[in-house]
Design an enzyme around this catalytic site. Sequence first.
Site, PDB file in Angstrom:
ATOM      1  N   GLY A 286       0.921  -1.278   0.018  1.00 37.84           N
ATOM      2  CA  GLY A 286      -0.101   0.061   0.128  1.00 37.84           C
ATOM      3  C   GLY A 286       0.888   1.230   0.037  1.00 37.84           C
TER       4      GLY A 286
ATOM      5  N   ASP B 162       4.326  -4.798  -7.233  1.00 33.86           N
ATOM      6  CA  ASP B 162       3.823  -3.336  -6.616  1.00 33.86           C
ATOM      7  C   ASP B 162       4.153  -2.305  -7.649  1.00 33.86           C
ATOM      8  OD1 ASP B 162       5.929  -4.383  -5.334  1.00 33.86           O
ATOM      9  OD2 ASP B 162       5.957  -2.280  -4.329  1.00 33.86           O
TER      10      ASP B 162
ATOM     11  N   ARG C  91       3.680  13.540  -7.888  1.00 37.08           N
ATOM     12  CA  ARG C  91       3.895  12.678  -9.109  1.00 37.08           C
ATOM     13  C   ARG C  91       2.574  12.531  -9.716  1.00 37.08           C
ATOM     14  NH1 ARG C  91       5.985   6.677  -7.915  1.00 37.08           N
ATOM     15  NH2 ARG C  91       3.869   6.262  -6.658  1.00 37.08           N
TER      16      ARG C  91
ATOM     17  N   ARG D 113       4.111   5.789   2.003  1.00 34.12           N
ATOM     18  CA  ARG D 113       4.633   7.177   2.177  1.00 34.12           C
ATOM     19  C   ARG D 113       4.082   8.242   0.862  1.00 34.12           C
ATOM     20  NH1 ARG D 113      10.342   6.399  -0.812  1.00 34.12           N
ATOM     21  NH2 ARG D 113       9.913   4.584  -1.820  1.00 34.12           N
TER      22      ARG D 113
HETATM   23  P1  AMP Z   1       9.301   0.790  -3.125  1.00 31.10           P
HETATM   24  O1  AMP Z   1      10.126  -0.209  -3.310  1.00 31.10           O
HETATM   25  O2  AMP Z   1       9.711   2.075  -3.129  1.00 31.10           O
HETATM   26  O3  AMP Z   1       7.948   0.475  -4.166  1.00 31.10           O
HETATM   27  O4  AMP Z   1       8.320   0.577  -1.748  1.00 31.10           O
HETATM   28  C1  AMP Z   1       7.637  -0.540  -1.395  1.00 31.10           C
HETATM   29  C2  AMP Z   1       6.756  -0.361  -0.196  1.00 31.10           C
HETATM   30  O5  AMP Z   1       7.418   0.172   0.955  1.00 31.10           O
HETATM   31  C3  AMP Z   1       5.647   0.450  -0.551  1.00 31.10           C
HETATM   32  O6  AMP Z   1       4.409   0.022   0.012  1.00 31.10           O
HETATM   33  C4  AMP Z   1       5.819   1.853   0.065  1.00 31.10           C
HETATM   34  O7  AMP Z   1       4.919   2.758   0.111  1.00 31.10           O
HETATM   35  C5  AMP Z   1       6.849   1.402   1.339  1.00 31.10           C
HETATM   36  N1  AMP Z   1       7.770   2.315   1.537  1.00 31.10           N
HETATM   37  C6  AMP Z   1       8.839   2.576   1.089  1.00 31.10           C
HETATM   38  N2  AMP Z   1       9.423   3.491   1.831  1.00 31.10           N
HETATM   39  C7  AMP Z   1       9.050   3.930   2.899  1.00 31.10           C
HETATM   40  C8  AMP Z   1       8.876   4.825   3.918  1.00 31.10           C
HETATM   41  N3  AMP Z   1       9.906   5.584   3.915  1.00 31.10           N
HETATM   42  N4  AMP Z   1       7.986   4.805   4.660  1.00 31.10           N
HETATM   43  C9  AMP Z   1       6.645   4.007   4.752  1.00 31.10           C
HETATM   44  N5  AMP Z   1       6.643   3.112   3.835  1.00 31.10           N
HETATM   45  C10 AMP Z   1       7.472   3.127   2.974  1.00 31.10           C
HETATM   46 MG    MG Z   2       6.666   1.111  -5.046  1.00 31.22          MG
END
Ligand code: AMP
Ligand code: MG
Length: 470
Positions: A84, A242, A170, A87
């Site tokens: 989900g 995702d 974005r 951030r």
């Molecule tokens: P990503 O690999 O950047 O697509 O992130 C994978 C998941 O981790 C997604 O659900 C993001 O919303 C969550 N996520 C990444 N960075 C953060 C953060 N600093 N705080 C909270 N959730 C995060």
């Molecule tokens: Mg992502």
Amino acid sequence: MKTTFPFDNSFAQLGTGFFSYQMPEPSPTPELIAYNESLGSELGIDAGDDRAAIFGGALIPDGAEPLAQLYAGHQFGNYNPQLGDGRAVLLGEVVDINGNRRDIQLKGSGRTPYSRSGDGKAWLGPVLREYVVSEAMHALAIPTTRALAAVRTGEDIYREAILPGAIVTRVAASHIRVGTFQVFAARQQIDKLQELCDYTLARHYQHANGPEGLLQAAMDAQAKLIPAWMGVGFIHGVMNTDNCQIAGETIDYGPCAFMDAFASDRVFSSIDRMARYSYANQPDIAIWNMAQLATSLVPLMPDAEAAVERFTTMLHKMKDHLRAEWLAVFAEKLGISQPYIEDGTLIADLLDLMERCGSDFTNTFAALNHGSAIDEVTDRVAYNAWHHRWSNRIKDENDPKALMARRNPVIIPRNHRIEQMITAAVEGDFAPFHRLNAALQTPFEDCEGFDDLKRPPSTEEIVPATFCGT
Ligand code: AMP
Ligand code: MG
């Protein structure tokens, strides 16, 4: 003057289960780093002097309905049942001047119900990287999410060091991912899955019918997108389900990078230890991701067994589709407008040669367009033999150089320049960010004064790996 948005929100109408209403956390002292004027106009936004507050999450514009979306996903092949927007918050949607519905989302705006152990924040580095690289991809004519604004929040972010906080705004065709389907399929919430399928078809693929039509359309979009990445030496770095958008835009610029010297097994992401998302693996991963979408859509089909058989056939065909698109992309880079299957050998032989000589990917193709790539492909004998074959092949083409000029960029966002730009920005100097951004608006034009941006990194400048923005 107040900034106004022509919000017209549809995802929020889906009701409970798809998202959580979530306000962004207000930045203490928001400062606007960049605002994308031309994109703003395209979206019908009337820009005022409250933009730092709005894109810093401190002021909610009229008509916004901020929410965080639910999704799941396979991360490096392992299923994570709940991810989900951890951030990010969707402010809302607008219908742009071309009639296309677009999401406007703040990324780095604080915790949400999906944050797990994260702080919901982003630091300046990943925000500026996403801004520069996504806008560069757009200028390269590759489907991508866009960057509307970047704001410094005035907050300290705790990572491996204390770093300045930032938010990127974005813009996307939508934020519906393979993982959005996976979460409802895994939970066996078939009504929700059906609702999501209908919504996605209506929003992105009106010509398509039912789950099978949706799958085919999503596959076709991926089969176009990944060869386009490969044609500019782009490595996404985290092709988790995702991060695979159903509408077929490049999304989630984390540890992504453009290659300098050509190496088919190149990996940049520091967390990709198995090289799952290497340059040359990207087509197979796209098929793997579409297989996860297919699996999620099976429960919507009247006969599961027949659906599995049908979807399997479609996945096999996707491999051929990817191969055909790859051939078209690389043929055009060589000035060939209508490729034959055998042209694949001509292309592969050049790439092998480049790999063996450590040739710069971008500069080799640019040099071929302007005459000879002998300085890039240092094995003279092999190069001359290849060049002879290639000259023969294109002698009957109408205007190969003009085609090549449209397909071979001169300037790409080289990784070492991105890192240098980030280092300067952290020290308060945003001039390299603005300069890089300006140069990348016209990547196919050989403009004066950007020689430094064309050069591959010196040994000291090489950035061997990129890190996730989290
Ligand atoms: P990503 O690999 O950047 O697509 O992130 C994978 C998941 O981790 C997604 O659900 C993001 O919303 C969550 N996520 C990444 N960075 C953060 C953060 N600093 N705080 C909270 N959730 C995060
Ligand atoms: Mg992502």
